[in-house]
Structure formats: C-alpha cells, structure tokens
Design an enzyme around this catalytic site. Sequence first.
Site, PDB file in Angstrom:
ATOM      1  N   CYS A   1       8.837  -0.418   5.636  1.00 22.88           N
ATOM      2  CA  CYS A   1       8.055   0.712   5.145  1.00 22.88           C
ATOM      3  C   CYS A   1       8.749   1.358   3.953  1.00 22.88           C
ATOM      4  CB  CYS A   1       7.874   1.728   6.273  1.00 22.88           C
ATOM      5  SG  CYS A   1       6.788   3.075   5.820  1.00 22.88           S
ATOM      6  N   LEU A   2       7.970   1.680   2.935  1.00 22.84           N
ATOM      7  CA  LEU A   2       8.516   2.357   1.758  1.00 22.84           C
ATOM      8  C   LEU A   2       9.063   3.740   2.096  1.00 22.84           C
ATOM      9  CD1 LEU A   2       5.728   1.466  -0.832  1.00 22.84           C
ATOM     10  CD2 LEU A   2       8.022   0.485  -0.680  1.00 22.84           C
TER      11      LEU A   2
ATOM     12  N   GLY B   1       0.811  -1.206   0.000  1.00 23.49           N
ATOM     13  CA  GLY B   1       0.000   0.000   0.000  1.00 23.49           C
ATOM     14  C   GLY B   1       0.844   1.255   0.000  1.00 23.49           C
TER      15      GLY B   1
ATOM     16  N   HIS C   1      -0.136   5.756   8.755  1.00 25.30           N
ATOM     17  CA  HIS C   1       0.558   6.883   8.093  1.00 25.30           C
ATOM     18  C   HIS C   1      -0.346   8.121   8.054  1.00 25.30           C
ATOM     19  CE1 HIS C   1       4.212   4.925   6.951  1.00 25.30           C
ATOM     20  NE2 HIS C   1       3.621   4.037   6.168  1.00 25.30           N
TER      21      HIS C   1
ATOM     22  N   HIS D   1      -1.565  -0.483   8.469  1.00 20.46           N
ATOM     23  CA  HIS D   1      -0.267   0.190   8.330  1.00 20.46           C
ATOM     24  C   HIS D   1      -0.436   1.522   7.594  1.00 20.46           C
ATOM     25  CE1 HIS D   1       4.208   0.162   7.611  1.00 20.46           C
ATOM     26  NE2 HIS D   1       3.823   0.945   6.613  1.00 20.46           N
ATOM     27  N   GLU D   2      -1.170   1.503   6.488  1.00 21.24           N
ATOM     28  CA  GLU D   2      -1.345   2.717   5.695  1.00 21.24           C
ATOM     29  C   GLU D   2      -2.180   3.753   6.438  1.00 21.24           C
ATOM     30  OE1 GLU D   2       0.594   3.192   3.269  1.00 21.24           O
ATOM     31  OE2 GLU D   2       1.236   1.105   3.255  1.00 21.24           O
TER      32      GLU D   2
ATOM     33  N   GLN E   1       2.848   9.903   2.086  1.00 22.72           N
ATOM     34  CA  GLN E   1       4.174   9.337   1.831  1.00 22.72           C
ATOM     35  C   GLN E   1       4.808   9.939   0.581  1.00 22.72           C
ATOM     36  OE1 GLN E   1       2.745   5.054   2.329  1.00 22.72           O
ATOM     37  NE2 GLN E   1       4.910   4.918   2.896  1.00 22.72           N
TER      38      GLN E   1
END
Length: 99
Positions: free
Chosen positions: A46-47, A3, A93, A89-90, A8
Amino acid sequence: AAGLAANQIGKLLRIVIVKFGPMYIPMINPVIVETSDDEVQSTEGCLSRPGMVPITVERSKKIRVQYTKPNGDQKESFFKDGVAICVQHELDHLNGILI
C-alpha cells in the site's frame, strides 16, 4: 493496475482514481454493486504504508461498480482480475480499511 484514494492524500472525499495501462479512471462515490463468487488471492502492499510487508488477501475476481464521473455522468463498469483487485483495495480505503 495502481490506484489512489482521496483520503490517502488527506482529502476527505469519496473519490478514487485507478490507472491501468495508459488509462486513468476517476470514480466519485463508487459503490460495488456486484461481485463474482470466484475469488483470488492477492498479495498487496500500500502506498499509505511504504515499506510495509505485503499481505495476502482474498478478493473477488470480477466486480461491477457504479460511480459518478467527474463531468457528473453516472457510470457503471465491470472490472476483472488485477483492475478489480485494485478497485476493491482503493474502495477499502474509502471505507476506513487500510489493507
């Protein structure tokens, strides 16, 4: 599942997109409205932090999410297992939590 949250990539919008298999699910203003009592341990990277050592967190195994689709329709979806973990998770953010 994978995701990405809008913040981000520098967009201060409450939008996430989650991919699992061939499907993409864009969610505008998503809100988790129900979580299961059963939790699982999830090892996550994490990206936003490439090269970061993954950490283990507790996540609900199943969730119910209300959101708006890009066409403006309201939607409610149930997610479980890896997709539920990714959505949580998303949404973290969007709420200012890195991981």
